[in-house]
Design a protein around this motif. Structure first.
Motif, PDB file in Angstrom:
ATOM      1  N   ASP A 173      -4.495   2.539   6.875  1.00  0.00           N
ATOM      2  CA  ASP A 173      -4.692   2.518   5.416  1.00  0.00           C
ATOM      3  C   ASP A 173      -4.668   3.927   4.804  1.00  0.00           C
ATOM      4  OD1 ASP A 173      -7.030   3.536   6.399  1.00  0.00           O
ATOM      5  OD2 ASP A 173      -8.324   1.928   5.642  1.00  0.00           O
ATOM      6  N   TYR A 174      -4.305   4.916   5.563  1.00  0.00           N
ATOM      7  CA  TYR A 174      -4.202   6.311   5.114  1.00  0.00           C
ATOM      8  C   TYR A 174      -5.539   6.871   4.611  1.00  0.00           C
ATOM      9  CZ  TYR A 174       0.937   6.103   5.377  1.00  0.00           C
ATOM     10  OH  TYR A 174       2.240   5.985   5.800  1.00  0.00           O
ATOM     11  N   VAL A 175      -6.636   6.347   5.104  1.00  0.00           N
ATOM     12  CA  VAL A 175      -7.943   6.848   4.659  1.00  0.00           C
ATOM     13  C   VAL A 175      -8.403   8.024   5.518  1.00  0.00           C
ATOM     14  CG1 VAL A 175     -10.408   6.265   4.515  1.00  0.00           C
ATOM     15  CG2 VAL A 175      -8.701   4.733   3.533  1.00  0.00           C
ATOM     16  N   THR A 200       4.735   9.761  -5.061  1.00  0.00           N
ATOM     17  CA  THR A 200       5.034   8.369  -5.410  1.00  0.00           C
ATOM     18  C   THR A 200       5.349   7.559  -4.153  1.00  0.00           C
ATOM     19  OG1 THR A 200       7.327   9.040  -5.894  1.00  0.00           O
ATOM     20  CG2 THR A 200       5.823   8.843  -7.781  1.00  0.00           C
ATOM     21  N   GLY A 201       4.643   7.876  -3.083  1.00  0.00           N
ATOM     22  CA  GLY A 201       4.823   7.099  -1.849  1.00  0.00           C
ATOM     23  C   GLY A 201       6.240   7.200  -1.329  1.00  0.00           C
ATOM     24  N   TRP A 202       6.806   6.063  -0.967  1.00  0.00           N
ATOM     25  CA  TRP A 202       8.173   6.065  -0.432  1.00  0.00           C
ATOM     26  C   TRP A 202       9.213   6.227  -1.537  1.00  0.00           C
ATOM     27  CZ3 TRP A 202       7.875   6.790   4.481  1.00  0.00           C
ATOM     28  CH2 TRP A 202       6.968   6.097   5.290  1.00  0.00           C
ATOM     29  N   LEU A 203       8.805   6.082  -2.792  1.00  0.00           N
ATOM     30  CA  LEU A 203       9.789   6.113  -3.874  1.00  0.00           C
ATOM     31  C   LEU A 203      10.130   7.555  -4.248  1.00  0.00           C
ATOM     32  CD1 LEU A 203       8.392   3.255  -6.119  1.00  0.00           C
ATOM     33  CD2 LEU A 203      10.172   3.156  -4.361  1.00  0.00           C
ATOM     34  N   LEU A 256       1.571   8.020  12.239  1.00  0.00           N
ATOM     35  CA  LEU A 256       1.907   9.342  12.796  1.00  0.00           C
ATOM     36  C   LEU A 256       3.191   9.787  12.109  1.00  0.00           C
ATOM     37  CD1 LEU A 256       0.787  11.278  15.046  1.00  0.00           C
ATOM     38  CD2 LEU A 256       2.620  10.381  16.491  1.00  0.00           C
ATOM     39  N   GLU A 257       3.066  10.762  11.213  1.00  0.00           N
ATOM     40  CA  GLU A 257       4.196  11.095  10.350  1.00  0.00           C
ATOM     41  C   GLU A 257       4.458  12.600  10.314  1.00  0.00           C
ATOM     42  OE1 GLU A 257       3.937   7.463   7.077  1.00  0.00           O
ATOM     43  OE2 GLU A 257       3.033   9.384   6.569  1.00  0.00           O
ATOM     44  N   ARG A 258       5.674  12.931   9.854  1.00  0.00           N
ATOM     45  CA  ARG A 258       6.076  14.319   9.565  1.00  0.00           C
ATOM     46  C   ARG A 258       5.822  15.292  10.711  1.00  0.00           C
ATOM     47  NH1 ARG A 258       7.867  15.063   4.566  1.00  0.00           N
ATOM     48  NH2 ARG A 258       7.751  13.174   3.341  1.00  0.00           N
ATOM     49  N   PRO A 259       6.205  14.950  11.936  1.00  0.00           N
ATOM     50  CA  PRO A 259       5.973  15.867  13.054  1.00  0.00           C
ATOM     51  C   PRO A 259       6.711  17.188  12.868  1.00  0.00           C
ATOM     52  CG  PRO A 259       7.515  14.148  13.678  1.00  0.00           C
ATOM     53  CD  PRO A 259       6.963  13.757  12.332  1.00  0.00           C
ATOM     54  N   GLY A 282      15.969  11.189  -2.548  1.00  0.00           N
ATOM     55  CA  GLY A 282      15.413  11.640  -1.266  1.00  0.00           C
ATOM     56  C   GLY A 282      14.085  12.345  -1.444  1.00  0.00           C
ATOM     57  N   GLN A 283      13.602  12.878  -0.335  1.00  0.00           N
ATOM     58  CA  GLN A 283      12.323  13.609  -0.335  1.00  0.00           C
ATOM     59  C   GLN A 283      12.423  14.736   0.687  1.00  0.00           C
ATOM     60  OE1 GLN A 283       8.881  11.486   1.160  1.00  0.00           O
ATOM     61  NE2 GLN A 283       7.505  12.563  -0.245  1.00  0.00           N
ATOM     62  N   SER A 284      11.919  15.899   0.308  1.00  0.00           N
ATOM     63  CA  SER A 284      11.980  17.055   1.202  1.00  0.00           C
ATOM     64  C   SER A 284      11.201  16.805   2.491  1.00  0.00           C
ATOM     65  CB  SER A 284      11.390  18.281   0.485  1.00  0.00           C
ATOM     66  OG  SER A 284      10.173  17.955  -0.157  1.00  0.00           O
ATOM     67  N   ARG A 314       1.259  17.700  -5.278  1.00  0.00           N
ATOM     68  CA  ARG A 314       2.522  17.859  -4.570  1.00  0.00           C
ATOM     69  C   ARG A 314       2.366  17.394  -3.122  1.00  0.00           C
ATOM     70  NH1 ARG A 314       5.831  17.619  -8.126  1.00  0.00           N
ATOM     71  NH2 ARG A 314       7.438  18.330  -6.660  1.00  0.00           N
ATOM     72  N   GLU A 315       3.449  16.896  -2.557  1.00  0.00           N
ATOM     73  CA  GLU A 315       3.449  16.584  -1.124  1.00  0.00           C
ATOM     74  C   GLU A 315       4.816  16.903  -0.542  1.00  0.00           C
ATOM     75  OE1 GLU A 315       2.150  12.557  -0.583  1.00  0.00           O
ATOM     76  OE2 GLU A 315       3.936  11.719  -1.467  1.00  0.00           O
ATOM     77  N   ALA A 316       5.005  16.575   0.739  1.00  0.00           N
ATOM     78  CA  ALA A 316       6.262  16.862   1.452  1.00  0.00           C
ATOM     79  C   ALA A 316       6.654  18.341   1.370  1.00  0.00           C
ATOM     80  CB  ALA A 316       7.385  15.970   0.922  1.00  0.00           C
ATOM     81  N   ARG A 352      -2.762  15.190   4.531  1.00  0.00           N
ATOM     82  CA  ARG A 352      -1.773  14.103   4.581  1.00  0.00           C
ATOM     83  C   ARG A 352      -0.391  14.731   4.801  1.00  0.00           C
ATOM     84  NH1 ARG A 352      -6.271  12.235   1.963  1.00  0.00           N
ATOM     85  NH2 ARG A 352      -6.983  10.349   2.996  1.00  0.00           N
ATOM     86  N   ASP A 353       0.522  14.679   3.829  1.00  0.00           N
ATOM     87  CA  ASP A 353       1.819  15.314   4.095  1.00  0.00           C
ATOM     88  C   ASP A 353       1.598  16.776   4.480  1.00  0.00           C
ATOM     89  OD1 ASP A 353       3.131  13.002   3.531  1.00  0.00           O
ATOM     90  OD2 ASP A 353       4.356  13.809   1.915  1.00  0.00           O
ATOM     91  N   MET A 354       2.374  17.242   5.453  1.00  0.00           N
ATOM     92  CA  MET A 354       2.121  18.590   5.977  1.00  0.00           C
ATOM     93  C   MET A 354       3.390  19.184   6.572  1.00  0.00           C
ATOM     94  SD  MET A 354       2.436  17.474   9.271  1.00  0.00           S
ATOM     95  CE  MET A 354       2.023  18.886  10.260  1.00  0.00           C
TER      96      MET A 354
HETATM   97  C1  GAL Z   1       5.043   9.497   1.132  1.00  0.00           C
HETATM   98  C2  GAL Z   1       4.989  10.503   2.247  1.00  0.00           C
HETATM   99  C3  GAL Z   1       5.526   9.858   3.496  1.00  0.00           C
HETATM  100  C4  GAL Z   1       4.708   8.607   3.765  1.00  0.00           C
HETATM  101  C5  GAL Z   1       4.724   7.699   2.567  1.00  0.00           C
HETATM  102  C6  GAL Z   1       3.851   6.468   2.765  1.00  0.00           C
HETATM  103  O1  GAL Z   1       4.559  10.025  -0.054  1.00  0.00           O
HETATM  104  O2  GAL Z   1       5.735  11.635   1.903  1.00  0.00           O
HETATM  105  O3  GAL Z   1       5.476  10.764   4.560  1.00  0.00           O
HETATM  106  O4  GAL Z   1       3.373   8.978   4.037  1.00  0.00           O
HETATM  107  O5  GAL Z   1       4.267   8.389   1.431  1.00  0.00           O
HETATM  108  O6  GAL Z   1       3.786   5.725   1.594  1.00  0.00           O
END
Ligand code: GAL
Length: 302
Positions: free
Chosen positions: A111-113, A212-215, A87-90, A249-251, A192-194, A143-145
């Protein structure tokens, strides 16, 4: 508050509000985010879902913990809010028609599927929010929203889809509780995400990250004269040291105070997510509708 590190609330506890948003209601700001205040599951880059936390402040600096606005489910593996899921990005939006608050979040399987959204409502900003449902909006993955309210009051879910290849802008109904079936796909195949959006003087802007995930990676801003028009990626808004990793960081969200816009960043620590930091940085709008975000060591609030 030192940008880039975790911040503390007025009781001296770490603020657990990652991937969050800040909205203003009355004279109070509310910060919602992922409560990640537990150890990572051993050997993973995940924390079991605790829920969506809520903090309040009058000055964007002294934050009072208001508790969990939406709590995870510890008992039912079938529940979309089950603590072993995601449960992410509320994001929370006020609905004037119903005088209530609507919470949207990225709801996923571990697994984010699954790739969907969860929606919950509350009559008060601090909740507890009542969970309504989780699903894929318009039968598309999400996914990211973020949630964005246009100047005419129409609200949109802006979400990465097609496994983060493309962004959808999906219109909400006037209760803000459902997508209404109308959507456009933008930034097609741009990965693009975030997404974080704002509008100023006839132009819409969207800051986003790469995938790139968390990176951390390089932020880009896109702009468009119409919310549902042909958005175009323009440039990296960040300047200075670490500009190519969004200052590590990430937006997550953009909010407005007195006509100025501020970008919230997460500084993820994948191996100990509960210590992930925050930044709030001013966005400058330059000649030619270009955005500039400079690093600042400190966020002073207002
Ligand atoms: C990022 C995303 C995060 C989280 C993470 C999981 O790309 O922005 O919210 O989902 O991946 O690896």
């Amino acid at each position: 508050m030192k940008n880039g590190v975790i911040w503390q609330d007025i009781d001296g506890n770490d603020i657990q509000a990652h991937g969050g948003c800040i909205i203003k209601h009355g004279d109070t700001y509310y910060w919602y985010g992922e409560h990640k205040g537990a150890d990572n599951c051993p050997g993973t880059t995940r924390v079991d879902v605790i829920g969506v936390s809520c903090y309040s402040s009058k000055n964007l600096r002294d934050w009072k913990y208001e508790g969990l606005a939406l709590e995870s489910n510890k008992d039912d593996p079938e529940s979309p809010l089950y603590y072993k899921k995601v449960l992410e990005r509320p994001k929370v939006i006020y609905n004037a028609k119903n005088n209530n608050f609507v919470l949207w979040a990225h709801a996923d399987s571990a697994d984010y599927v699954f790739g969907g959204i969860a929606v919950a409502v509350s009559d008060t900003p601090t909740g507890p929010f009542k969970f309504l449902y989780a699903k894929q909006p318009n039968k598309q993955d999400s996914r990211d929203m973020t949630i964005y309210q246009d100047i005419d009051g129409t609200a949109y879910l802006v979400h990465s889809k097609d496994w983060n290849k493309t962004m959808n802008i999906s219109r909400l109904n006037d209760d803000y509780t459902e997508t209404d079936g109308f959507y456009v796909s933008v930034l097609i195949d741009q990965e693009r995400e975030a997404p974080a959006l704002f509008y100023k003087d006839g132009m819409y802007y969207m800051v986003s990250s790469g995938c790139t995930g968390w990176l951390p990676n390089q932020a880009l801003f896109a702009r468009c004269e119409h919310m549902l028009g042909k958005w175009k990626l323009i440039d990296n808004p960040c300047r200075g040291e670490k500009m190519d990793t969004t200052f590590d960081g990430q937006s997550t969200y953009i909010f407005e105070v007195d006509g100025e816009f501020y970008l919230m960043l997460d500084h993820w620590h994948p191996n100990d997510l509960k210590t992930s930091g925050y930044s709030i940085l001013k966005i400058d709008i330059l000649e030619g509708n270009n955005l500039r975000v400079n690093w600042a060591d400190e966020w002073k609030g207002i």
